[in-house]
Scaffold this active site. Structure first.
Site, mmCIF file in Angstrom:
data_model
loop_
_atom_site.group_PDB
_atom_site.id
_atom_site.type_symbol
_atom_site.label_atom_id
_atom_site.label_comp_id
_atom_site.label_asym_id
_atom_site.label_seq_id
_atom_site.Cartn_x
_atom_site.Cartn_y
_atom_site.Cartn_z
ATOM 1 N N GLY A 40 0.844 -1.183 0.000
ATOM 2 C CA GLY A 40 0.000 0.000 0.000
ATOM 3 C C GLY A 40 0.879 1.232 0.000
ATOM 4 C CB CYS A 41 4.066 1.683 -1.713
ATOM 5 S SG CYS A 41 3.833 1.418 -3.507
ATOM 6 C CG ASN B 218 -2.533 7.513 -2.613
ATOM 7 O OD1 ASN B 218 -2.416 8.634 -3.094
ATOM 8 N ND2 ASN B 218 -2.954 6.474 -3.335
ATOM 9 N N GLY B 219 -0.783 8.443 1.234
ATOM 10 C CA GLY B 219 -0.899 8.551 2.680
ATOM 11 C C GLY B 219 0.273 8.013 3.459
ATOM 12 C CE1 TYR B 220 0.364 8.876 9.141
ATOM 13 C CE2 TYR B 220 -1.839 7.917 9.133
ATOM 14 C CZ TYR B 220 -0.940 8.842 9.617
ATOM 15 O OH TYR B 220 -1.332 9.744 10.586
ATOM 16 C CD GLU C 294 -2.798 3.821 -6.903
ATOM 17 O OE1 GLU C 294 -3.702 4.492 -7.463
ATOM 18 O OE2 GLU C 294 -2.715 3.700 -5.665
ATOM 19 C CG LEU D 54 -2.458 -3.544 1.639
ATOM 20 C CD1 LEU D 54 -2.772 -5.002 1.351
ATOM 21 C CD2 LEU D 54 -2.131 -2.817 0.347
ATOM 22 C CE1 TYR E 51 -11.633 4.849 11.097
ATOM 23 C CE2 TYR E 51 -10.729 3.829 13.071
ATOM 24 C CZ TYR E 51 -10.626 4.131 11.734
ATOM 25 O OH TYR E 51 -9.528 3.703 11.022
ATOM 26 C CG LEU F 208 -2.994 12.603 9.198
ATOM 27 C CD1 LEU F 208 -1.759 12.003 8.557
ATOM 28 C CD2 LEU F 208 -2.776 14.095 9.443
#
Length: 403
Positions: free
Chosen positions: A53-54, A56-58, A80, A144, A240, A278
């Site tokens: 999961g590289c 976006n984001g964290y 993607e 992910l 959540y 975030l």
């Protein structure tokens, strides 16, 4: 090219904006590396990193930090859509492209694999890449986030939902572009939806990854793996932490213990890192979350403790994962549940007390003063490459070329 936003979802991405945003994160990381360089001996090395999961984001911030703060070789996996001559790509596709270009310039090994990280085929491709390049991973980051997952064994597709459990949940939100406020309701989840969400967003796939990587002997002695989670404040618990996504995160934490046990023979370890809230492409459509984040950002910026993804992950690496104590030990600090708490600044009682005081006061008329509406909107647009300083948004852009 302008952002196309519908129902708090950005439908397009700006290639040059994505590029500049990645370059900004790399530049920040290089500066942090320079600051800590003088403190010789406080950090342990990391040489080879896998980020699942590289794009976006964290996940993206983790890959940037590993490469540009620690000079690590990185392998990244994400799913993607590429840009073509007729269609724009997804933000993550542009982010990956820029990362690979910059890693090459810095003479750092970088391999990005595009495909379904939940599949055994992609796991096999990562193992093949590691073996061909004589890589044994020191760190595996699991970041992910997906609406669907197909079980590799049964071939059944499961779909995740963000819903409360037991009863419906209603809360205020606002239009990201206009600030218009409204009340929205998330209906309670069925038992099937709870089960499906755990199958997608829980720890089953994380555990499968580590099992296959370990069996293939591509994990280094002392390898760590970390998955990202979130807890958040009391006001968001119903939607959540006590909702479907929270059940998935509990499963993630339970499986961390099993993974930790399986890695003992190679002196490895597994952690769940609880991170700060975030703006993401999914959080913008959850009741109460945008409003909470807007007020939180206002409070934390005033106190000087606000962090974005790249600031948060640089701190995670430097002050949690890779610290070296004076006696030479390198124990990662955790809470009573064996979780890394990098959300400590968000959950500071002083921060939460101020947020709780301000939240009931927010209206459509004062959201820009009580909350950080402009900051929230910037972060939302920036996830798709918009509202980035130094980018000419009136200029025509290529859909597939970032040179």
């Amino acid at each position: 090219m302008k952002p196309m936003v519908r129902s708090n979802i950005c439908l397009n991405a700006h290639p040059q904006g994505c590029k500049q945003a990645v370059l900004n994160q790399i530049e920040y990381t290089k500066k942090q590396k320079a600051k800590t360089a003088a403190k010789e001996g406080i950090h342990r090395p990391v040489k080879n990193v896998l980020v699942l999961g590289c794009s976006n984001g964290y996940g993206l911030a983790s890959r940037i930090t590993a490469a540009f703060a620690y000079d690590a070789a990185t392998v990244g996996v994400s799913f993607e859509k590429a840009g073509t001559q007729t269609k724009f790509g997804t933000p993550g596709w542009y982010n990956n492209l820029v990362f690979d270009q910059e890693a090459e310039k810095a003479k750092l090994f970088s391999k990005t694999i595009d495909g379904d990280a939940f599949s055994d085929e992609i796991k096999a491709e990562v193992i093949k890449t590691a073996r061909e390049n004589n890589i044994k991973f020191d760190l595996v980051v699991y970041s992910l986030a997906s609406p669907v997952r197909t079980d590799p064994d049964t071939k059944v597709m499961y779909r995740s939902v963000i819903k409360p459990i037991g009863k419906d949940f209603s809360g205020k939100t606002f239009d990201t572009m206009t600030g218009e406020m409204k009340e929205i309701t998330a209906p309670m989840a069925s038992e099937e939806e709870i089960t499906n969400t755990v199958k997608v967003m829980g720890g089953e796939d994380w555990e499968r990854w580590i099992k296959q990587l370990k069996a293939a002997a591509v994990l280094n002695e002392g390898c760590m793996t970390v998955a990202y989670s979130y807890i958040g404040p009391e006001l968001s618990q119903a939607i959540y932490r006590s909702g479907t996504i929270g059940m998935a995160k509990l499963d993630l934490e339970k499986r961390a213990a099993d993974i930790r046990s399986s890695l003992k023979e190679i002196k490895g370890n597994a952690f769940v890192s609880v991170n700060k809230g975030l703006v993401t492409r999914s959080s913008a459509v959850i009741p109460i979350i945008p409003l909470y984040l807007s007020v939180l950002f206002k409070v934390m910026k005033k106190m000087g403790t606000h962090e974005g993804c790249i600031e948060q992950i640089n701190r995670l690496f430097a002050e949690r994962l890779y610290i070296k104590n004076a006696d030479g030990s390198a124990e990662v600090p955790v809470d009573s549940e064996n979780r890394i708490r990098i959300d400590d600044w968000e959950m500071d009682p002083k921060v939460q007390a101020e947020v709780n005081k301000l939240m009931p006061q927010v209206t459509e008329e004062n959201i820009s003063t009580i909350g950080d509406f402009e900051g929230y909107r910037h972060d939302f647009l920036a996830t798709s490459g918009f509202d980035i300083d130094g980018v000419d948004y009136d200029k025509e852009v290529e859909r597939f070329d970032l040179v």
